[in-house]
Design an enzyme around this catalytic site. Structure first.
Site, PDB file in Angstrom:
ATOM      1  N   ASP A   1      42.514  52.696  41.864  1.00 25.53           N
ATOM      2  CA  ASP A   1      42.336  52.166  43.217  1.00 25.53           C
ATOM      3  C   ASP A   1      43.315  52.762  44.222  1.00 25.53           C
ATOM      4  OD1 ASP A   1      40.097  50.606  42.909  1.00 25.53           O
ATOM      5  OD2 ASP A   1      41.224  48.789  42.404  1.00 25.53           O
TER       6      ASP A   1
ATOM      7  N   ARG B   1      56.459  41.586  43.928  1.00 20.84           N
ATOM      8  CA  ARG B   1      55.925  41.949  45.252  1.00 20.84           C
ATOM      9  C   ARG B   1      57.002  42.005  46.324  1.00 20.84           C
ATOM     10  NH1 ARG B   1      52.501  44.444  42.409  1.00 20.84           N
ATOM     11  NH2 ARG B   1      50.874  43.176  41.473  1.00 20.84           N
TER      12      ARG B   1
ATOM     13  N   ASP C   1      48.214  38.598  45.233  1.00 21.04           N
ATOM     14  CA  ASP C   1      49.114  39.699  45.555  1.00 21.04           C
ATOM     15  C   ASP C   1      48.963  40.185  46.999  1.00 21.04           C
ATOM     16  OD1 ASP C   1      50.504  39.739  43.144  1.00 21.04           O
ATOM     17  OD2 ASP C   1      48.936  40.904  42.162  1.00 21.04           O
TER      18      ASP C   1
ATOM     19  N   SER D   1      42.365  44.204  34.255  1.00 22.28           N
ATOM     20  CA  SER D   1      43.271  44.518  35.360  1.00 22.28           C
ATOM     21  C   SER D   1      44.654  44.047  34.926  1.00 22.28           C
ATOM     22  CB  SER D   1      42.829  43.767  36.618  1.00 22.28           C
ATOM     23  OG  SER D   1      43.905  43.728  37.535  1.00 22.28           O
TER      24      SER D   1
HETATM   25  N1  ARG Z   1      47.780  35.652  38.556  1.00 23.18           N
HETATM   26  C1  ARG Z   1      49.051  36.255  38.563  1.00 23.18           C
HETATM   27  C2  ARG Z   1      49.736  36.054  39.877  1.00 23.18           C
HETATM   28  O1  ARG Z   1      49.085  35.710  40.807  1.00 23.18           O
HETATM   29  C3  ARG Z   1      48.998  37.710  38.153  1.00 23.18           C
HETATM   30  C4  ARG Z   1      48.351  38.670  39.079  1.00 23.18           C
HETATM   31  C5  ARG Z   1      48.333  40.006  38.427  1.00 23.18           C
HETATM   32  N2  ARG Z   1      47.707  41.058  39.155  1.00 23.18           N
HETATM   33  C6  ARG Z   1      46.863  41.934  38.576  1.00 23.18           C
HETATM   34  N3  ARG Z   1      46.441  42.910  39.301  1.00 23.18           N
HETATM   35  N4  ARG Z   1      46.459  41.834  37.345  1.00 23.18           N
HETATM   36  O2  ARG Z   1      50.915  36.215  39.996  1.00 23.18           O
END
Ligand code: ARG
Length: 401
Positions: free
Chosen positions: A14, A96, A125, A176
């Site tokens: 991506d 992040r 995210d 993912s």
């Molecule tokens: N659900 C988790 C969070 O919101 C993990 C997100 C992970 N992102 C991914 N692209 N797999 O912190």
């Protein structure tokens, strides 16, 4: 006028497509910024930089943020025993803000007009990237190409093919994954059926309990003021210590999480994680607090911990409340110094001992043997007064029905 955009670049499908797409759709120059937060990558960073350049970036940078991420983000979360909804140690949520910090710093030093990320519109995210950026640099625009282009995974692969973007994808990989030194988050594929047991294949940091060593193992973690500083007397910087603990604990098949969590955007989502290092350290840290923190302080801290986790999860790292909670937690940690023994067995990791030189566990108060120093006669009056109010009700109004 051509804009300059700093893109958070992972080297994956991506964000590689995003380099090209932003360049052409928004008439922009893209600077790809890869932030090393301890994720394992299929390729080395030079290869990843080269891929960004091949996709059309005008520059591609890599920052090693491992130590900064460990001490500035994972450590405060550890000291706060931060587990979102009681389970998830905030792997992605913690990374992040550090990535945002570097995006903004790069935008400043390279005269960027905007930052960009590769998140979809359904997750947390995007919230963290955008709210974080606005908190640090309200003048910067934030671009979210993946939210706009509406490509399926196949579309992205085709786009890369048509535009000569050198990607490395396994067509059959349905997951993912987001990873850093605090652990690994796994989404999509068979996991999306919350009734289906998580498949074994996406795990890399944890063995299955059935393939773990039969013989138990013990490790000792030493903390100084709430900071883990050594494993079995070997002193290590935090970003290495987390990995070392994680390797030992993960090899025994412990550290997986399977949960349905509440995303900030209103979706319930089934997620699996493997966080052997983070979970073992939080368990050991909380245990050491049980012997070093006074009762009221321990309970008030426990009351604030879920709030801390929620705040970080919700993308509010750069908020005054998070800073104030960190100041509170910091003030609680001065005595959290000592050692915790963890025992590993197939599929298990648990505390079997703890000691702290200035701990509040007093053997002579606790013991039932001859060394007992507790003044038993004091208890009678204390207990009488403790129950006096209820006794008065019973005598004047009659006992409760
Ligand atoms: N659900 C988790 C969070 O919101 C993990 C997100 C992970 N992102 C991914 N692209 N797999 O912190």
């Amino acid at each position: 006028m051509t804009k300059r955009v700093v893109l958070a670049y992972s080297g994956g499908l991506d964000t590689s497509v995003a380099v090209h797409w932003i360049t052409h759709q928004w008439d922009a120059e893209v600077i790809a910024l890869a932030v090393d937060v301890g994720q394992s990558t299929d390729d080395d960073w030079d290869t990843i930089r080269a891929r960004a350049m091949a996709a059309g970036a005008i520059d591609a940078l890599v920052v090693d943020a491992r130590a900064e991420f460990a001490t500035g983000y994972c450590l405060p979360a550890l000291r706060a025993n931060a587990l979102y909804e009681g389970k998830y140690p905030l792997v992605s949520a913690l990374s992040r803000p550090v990535i945002v910090k570097h995006l903004v710093a790069t935008a400043r030093s390279m005269k960027g007009d905007a930052v960009a990320h590769g998140c979809t519109g359904k997750g947390n995210d995007q919230v963290r990237f955008e709210v974080g950026t606005r908190a640090l640099a309200p003048d910067l625009e934030v671009l979210a190409p993946v939210r706009e282009w509406g490509f399926t995974r196949e579309d992205s692969i085709d786009y890369a093919g048509e535009h000569g973007i050198p990607i490395k994808v396994r067509k059959d990989n349905p997951y993912s994954i987001d990873e850093n030194l605090w652990g690994r988050a796994i989404e999509c594929g068979a996991i999306e059926d919350p009734w289906a047991a998580p498949p074994e294949e996406p795990y890399t940091l944890t063995a299955s309990a059935t393939s773990a060593p039969r013989d138990p193992w013990e490790l000792t973690i030493r903390f100084s003021e709430g900071i883990p500083v050594a494993v079995d007397d070997q002193e290590l910087p935090l970003h290495e210590l987390v990995g070392e603990v994680g390797r030992l604990v993960g090899s025994y098949g412990w550290g997986r999480i399977d949960m349905v969590e509440n995303r900030r955007v209103g979706i319930k989502s089934r997620e699996v994680y493997e966080c052997p290092g983070a979970l073992a350290l939080i368990m050991a840290h909380a245990d050491l607090e049980s012997v070093t923190l006074e009762r009221d302080l321990l309970r008030e801290k426990a009351r604030l911990e879920p709030r801390y986790a929620e705040l970080v999860y919700d993308g509010l790292w750069f908020s005054p409340l998070r800073a104030a909670l960190d100041a509170f937690v910091d003030a609680t940690q001065a005595m959290v110094t000592g050692e915790v023994r963890l025992r590993l067995e197939p599929g298990r990791c648990y505390v079997v001992g703890r000691r702290a030189e200035k701990g509040l566990y007093d053997y002579e108060l606790a013991t039932y043997d001859a060394a007992d120093q507790f003044r038993h006669q004091d208890a009678a009056g204390f207990v009488r007064l403790w129950g006096l109010g209820l006794e008065t009700i019973a005598r004047r109004q009659g006992p409760p029905a």
